[in-house]
Every structure is written in C-alpha cells, then in structure tokens.
Design a protein around this motif. Sequence first.
Motif, short mmCIF file in Angstrom:
data_model
loop_
_atom_site.label_atom_id
_atom_site.label_comp_id
_atom_site.label_asym_id
_atom_site.label_seq_id
_atom_site.Cartn_x
_atom_site.Cartn_y
_atom_site.Cartn_z
N VAL A 112 -11.39 -17.14 -16.81
CA VAL A 112 -11.29 -17.65 -15.43
C VAL A 112 -12.59 -17.38 -14.68
O VAL A 112 -13.12 -18.26 -13.99
N GLY A 113 -13.11 -16.18 -14.80
CA GLY A 113 -14.37 -15.85 -14.13
C GLY A 113 -15.51 -16.73 -14.58
O GLY A 113 -16.31 -17.22 -13.78
N LEU A 114 -15.60 -16.95 -15.88
CA LEU A 114 -16.67 -17.79 -16.41
C LEU A 114 -16.50 -19.25 -15.99
O LEU A 114 -17.47 -19.93 -15.66
N LYS A 115 -15.27 -19.73 -15.98
CA LYS A 115 -14.99 -21.12 -15.62
C LYS A 115 -15.37 -21.41 -14.16
O LYS A 115 -15.93 -22.46 -13.86
N TYR A 116 -15.07 -20.50 -13.26
CA TYR A 116 -15.29 -20.76 -11.84
C TYR A 116 -16.55 -20.10 -11.28
O TYR A 116 -16.88 -20.32 -10.12
N GLY A 117 -17.24 -19.31 -12.09
CA GLY A 117 -18.47 -18.68 -11.63
C GLY A 117 -18.26 -17.73 -10.47
O GLY A 117 -19.12 -17.59 -9.60
N LYS A 118 -17.11 -17.09 -10.46
CA LYS A 118 -16.77 -16.13 -9.41
C LYS A 118 -16.37 -14.81 -10.07
O LYS A 118 -15.87 -14.81 -11.19
N PRO A 119 -16.54 -13.71 -9.36
CA PRO A 119 -16.02 -12.45 -9.90
C PRO A 119 -14.50 -12.52 -10.01
O PRO A 119 -13.81 -12.81 -9.03
N VAL A 120 -14.00 -12.30 -11.20
CA VAL A 120 -12.57 -12.18 -11.46
C VAL A 120 -12.42 -10.85 -12.18
O VAL A 120 -12.83 -10.71 -13.33
N ILE A 121 -11.86 -9.89 -11.50
CA ILE A 121 -11.94 -8.50 -11.91
C ILE A 121 -10.69 -8.05 -12.67
O ILE A 121 -9.57 -8.29 -12.24
N PHE A 122 -10.92 -7.37 -13.78
CA PHE A 122 -9.88 -6.83 -14.65
C PHE A 122 -9.49 -5.44 -14.17
O PHE A 122 -10.08 -4.44 -14.58
N GLY A 123 -8.51 -5.38 -13.30
CA GLY A 123 -8.00 -4.10 -12.80
C GLY A 123 -6.67 -3.80 -13.47
O GLY A 123 -5.66 -3.60 -12.79
N VAL A 124 -6.68 -3.80 -14.78
CA VAL A 124 -5.44 -3.63 -15.55
C VAL A 124 -5.49 -2.30 -16.30
O VAL A 124 -6.43 -2.04 -17.04
N LEU A 125 -4.46 -1.50 -16.10
CA LEU A 125 -4.33 -0.26 -16.86
C LEU A 125 -3.66 -0.57 -18.19
O LEU A 125 -2.68 -1.32 -18.24
N THR A 126 -4.19 -0.01 -19.25
CA THR A 126 -3.61 -0.15 -20.60
C THR A 126 -3.43 1.26 -21.14
O THR A 126 -4.35 1.83 -21.71
N THR A 127 -2.26 1.82 -20.91
CA THR A 127 -2.06 3.24 -21.18
C THR A 127 -1.00 3.48 -22.26
O THR A 127 -0.22 2.59 -22.59
N ASP A 128 -0.99 4.69 -22.77
CA ASP A 128 -0.02 5.09 -23.78
C ASP A 128 1.34 5.41 -23.18
O ASP A 128 2.36 5.32 -23.85
N ASN A 129 1.35 5.84 -21.90
CA ASN A 129 2.61 6.24 -21.29
C ASN A 129 2.53 6.15 -19.77
O ASN A 129 1.45 5.93 -19.20
N LEU A 130 3.67 6.30 -19.12
CA LEU A 130 3.73 6.18 -17.66
C LEU A 130 2.90 7.26 -16.97
O LEU A 130 2.25 6.98 -15.96
N LYS A 131 2.89 8.47 -17.49
CA LYS A 131 2.10 9.54 -16.87
C LYS A 131 0.63 9.16 -16.80
O LYS A 131 -0.02 9.36 -15.76
N GLN A 132 0.07 8.62 -17.87
CA GLN A 132 -1.33 8.18 -17.85
C GLN A 132 -1.53 7.10 -16.78
O GLN A 132 -2.55 7.10 -16.09
N ALA A 133 -0.58 6.18 -16.68
CA ALA A 133 -0.70 5.12 -15.67
C ALA A 133 -0.68 5.70 -14.26
O ALA A 133 -1.49 5.30 -13.40
#
Length: 160
Positions: A112-133
């Motif tokens: 999406v960022g590349l297609k529209y030439g705008k910052p599209v930011i990946f603010g996604v947590l990918t954690t092993d468990n809820l405590k880490q999140a």
Amino acid sequence: MASNLKNLSDYSGKNVVDISNKRFAVVVAEWNDQVTGALYAGALDTLLQHGAKKEHIVTTYVPGTFELSLGAQWQAEQHEIDAVICLGCVIQGETRHFDFICDAVANGITQVGLKYGKPVIFGVLTTDNLKQALDRSGGKHGNKGDEAAITAIKMLGIKK
C-alpha cells in the motif's frame, strides 16, 4: 534492535517536522482490543503532542490485523491523507495461523505504501504471548503506537 533492548517510546528528534497541516489516518484492528486500544492511545497522543490537529486525524477500525492492509489502502486512496498508521496485534497460538497473518499483513502494508507513495506504517505487534504484547503497548518496553506515530512524522520529514 529487539524491543527488549530498547524502549519503543524513545526516539531521536531528527526529521521531526511541523505536522500541523498534515492529515493522518489511523487504522486499528479490533482483535486483541486491550492491546490495540493502548497502541491507538499512544499513537494519538504522540501525534497530538507533535502538533497534529485532532480534526486532521481519521480513525478507522477493522475486524482484525489481517484487514489492516485493505483498511490502509482505502485511507491511502484519499488524496487529503498524508500518512497512514496501521495498528494491530497478532499473538502466537498453537497453529501456523500466526505465520500466515504476520507475513500477509507485513507484505500488504508495504505494498500500500509503495502503491500510493505515502508513509504507511507497520505498527503491528507480533508476540509470543499476551504479556509481551502488553509490555509493548504501554508497559515496560514502551508503546509501539508511539513508535508508529513518530515513524509517520519522520517519514513525512524525509519526503519534504
């Protein structure tokens, strides 16, 4: 750098520009809403602290992290939006579902960022468990929402 070695809410002041006339879209996954709500609060607070006007911030909720890519595309299509911030959380379970979701979302948001030439930011947590999140959404490792918002601001500073 691993977030257990760095506070996600700490950042350098380089390329932090005036954003008072910039418009942001924040796309938030409803799944794991305890975490994504905290990420959103951090991102919103950081944008406002750096001069964004509340009326220039559009918030869209999507059912889950997988839907962030399309939600981001719909926002990036809007000419008046300068940057899109995607916030989600995927927690490892017993199946490979985690791997497929994380890969698809990372690639989708990038496209999406590349297609529209705008910052599209990946603010996604990918954690092993809820405590880490929780540790990364306002806990002992800071808030990935803060990091996502400042990344959007800095990317706008680079493009100028």
